[in-house]
Design a protein around this motif. Sequence first.
Motif, short mmCIF file in Angstrom:
data_model
loop_
_atom_site.label_atom_id
_atom_site.label_comp_id
_atom_site.label_asym_id
_atom_site.label_seq_id
_atom_site.Cartn_x
_atom_site.Cartn_y
_atom_site.Cartn_z
N PHE A 50 -66.80 1.57 -38.28
CA PHE A 50 -67.54 2.46 -39.17
C PHE A 50 -67.19 3.93 -38.92
CE2 PHE A 50 -72.08 3.68 -40.64
CZ PHE A 50 -71.72 3.64 -41.97
N THR A 51 -67.17 4.34 -37.65
CA THR A 51 -66.84 5.74 -37.35
C THR A 51 -65.38 6.03 -37.69
OG1 THR A 51 -66.47 5.20 -35.02
CG2 THR A 51 -68.63 6.11 -35.59
N ALA A 52 -64.48 5.07 -37.47
CA ALA A 52 -63.07 5.26 -37.85
C ALA A 52 -62.93 5.45 -39.35
CB ALA A 52 -62.23 4.07 -37.38
N ARG A 53 -63.67 4.66 -40.13
CA ARG A 53 -63.63 4.79 -41.59
C ARG A 53 -64.16 6.16 -42.03
NH1 ARG A 53 -67.67 1.65 -44.38
NH2 ARG A 53 -67.26 0.24 -42.67
N GLN A 54 -65.19 6.66 -41.35
CA GLN A 54 -65.74 7.96 -41.71
C GLN A 54 -64.73 9.08 -41.42
OE1 GLN A 54 -68.38 7.88 -43.63
NE2 GLN A 54 -68.34 5.68 -43.21
N ARG A 55 -63.98 8.96 -40.34
CA ARG A 55 -62.94 9.96 -40.06
C ARG A 55 -61.87 9.93 -41.16
NH1 ARG A 55 -64.17 8.06 -34.98
NH2 ARG A 55 -62.38 6.66 -34.85
N PRO A 85 -68.55 1.08 -51.68
CA PRO A 85 -67.40 0.19 -51.49
C PRO A 85 -67.11 -0.70 -52.71
CG PRO A 85 -68.93 0.05 -49.64
CD PRO A 85 -69.60 0.85 -50.70
N ALA A 86 -65.89 -0.64 -53.19
CA ALA A 86 -65.48 -1.44 -54.35
C ALA A 86 -65.54 -2.93 -54.05
CB ALA A 86 -64.08 -1.03 -54.79
N GLU A 87 -65.41 -3.30 -52.76
CA GLU A 87 -65.40 -4.73 -52.42
C GLU A 87 -66.78 -5.35 -52.43
OE1 GLU A 87 -65.37 -2.32 -48.59
OE2 GLU A 87 -64.23 -2.29 -50.45
N LYS A 88 -67.84 -4.55 -52.52
CA LYS A 88 -69.18 -5.12 -52.63
C LYS A 88 -69.34 -5.69 -54.03
CE LYS A 88 -71.94 -2.76 -49.22
NZ LYS A 88 -73.20 -2.09 -48.97
N ALA A 89 -70.00 -6.82 -54.11
CA ALA A 89 -70.19 -7.49 -55.39
C ALA A 89 -71.39 -6.95 -56.16
CB ALA A 89 -70.36 -8.99 -55.16
N TRP A 90 -71.98 -5.88 -55.69
CA TRP A 90 -73.14 -5.29 -56.34
C TRP A 90 -73.13 -3.80 -56.08
CZ3 TRP A 90 -77.04 -2.83 -53.50
CH2 TRP A 90 -76.91 -2.92 -52.12
N GLY A 91 -73.98 -3.08 -56.78
CA GLY A 91 -74.14 -1.65 -56.51
C GLY A 91 -73.30 -0.77 -57.39
N PRO A 92 -73.38 0.53 -57.15
CA PRO A 92 -72.78 1.53 -58.03
C PRO A 92 -71.31 1.83 -57.69
CG PRO A 92 -74.04 2.63 -56.34
CD PRO A 92 -74.22 1.15 -56.11
N VAL A 93 -70.45 0.84 -57.87
CA VAL A 93 -69.02 1.04 -57.59
C VAL A 93 -68.53 2.24 -58.39
CG1 VAL A 93 -66.72 0.03 -57.81
CG2 VAL A 93 -68.64 -1.38 -57.04
#
Length: 176
Positions: A50-55, A85-93
């Motif tokens: 998670f921290t690596a992705r934020q960097r 995240p585009a890979e989530k199957a729900w939410g505000p992509v």
Amino acid sequence: MTTSPTRPLPVVQLRVPTDEDAHAWHRVFDDPEVMEFLGGPAELSLYEEFTARQRMYDAQLGYCLWTLLDEEGEVIGFTGAQPWPAEKAWGPVGELEIGWRLARSAWGKGYAYAAALATLERVRAAGVPRVVSMINDTNARSIAVAERLGMTLEETFLLPGGTHLGRRYALSLTRG
């Protein structure tokens, strides 16, 4: 400085997460109450990724979920913005979500609101026109922060698993 009716906002510092912050996040979020709406405490490896992705987000976009420090420079959580995240199957992509997560010891002291205001200033300066916040319908503390920020409820929906409702709040960052 923006103030509440009863006290001034606390001083907060935001920094791009370091490798060491993965350990700090793991420590301050290893609490069932903190993680109540997020599936419970997580393993250290999740925070390392998670921290690596934020960097990466900070390097690419100029914003991320920043490590949140209190007046003494102690890690008390995170706040910031990241693409849904585009890979989530729900939410505000395609939307940019702002969020905050604080150690239990930091609750009720104005840190979430102060940090969210700093986040809005930073993403507005980066040219972001709009943000959303996805909040569990029973998370009264986060709902209060979103509403205090002036976010408006755009949608309620059934969360994955089908047992709880979620709320999508939004805020336009364009002036005028």
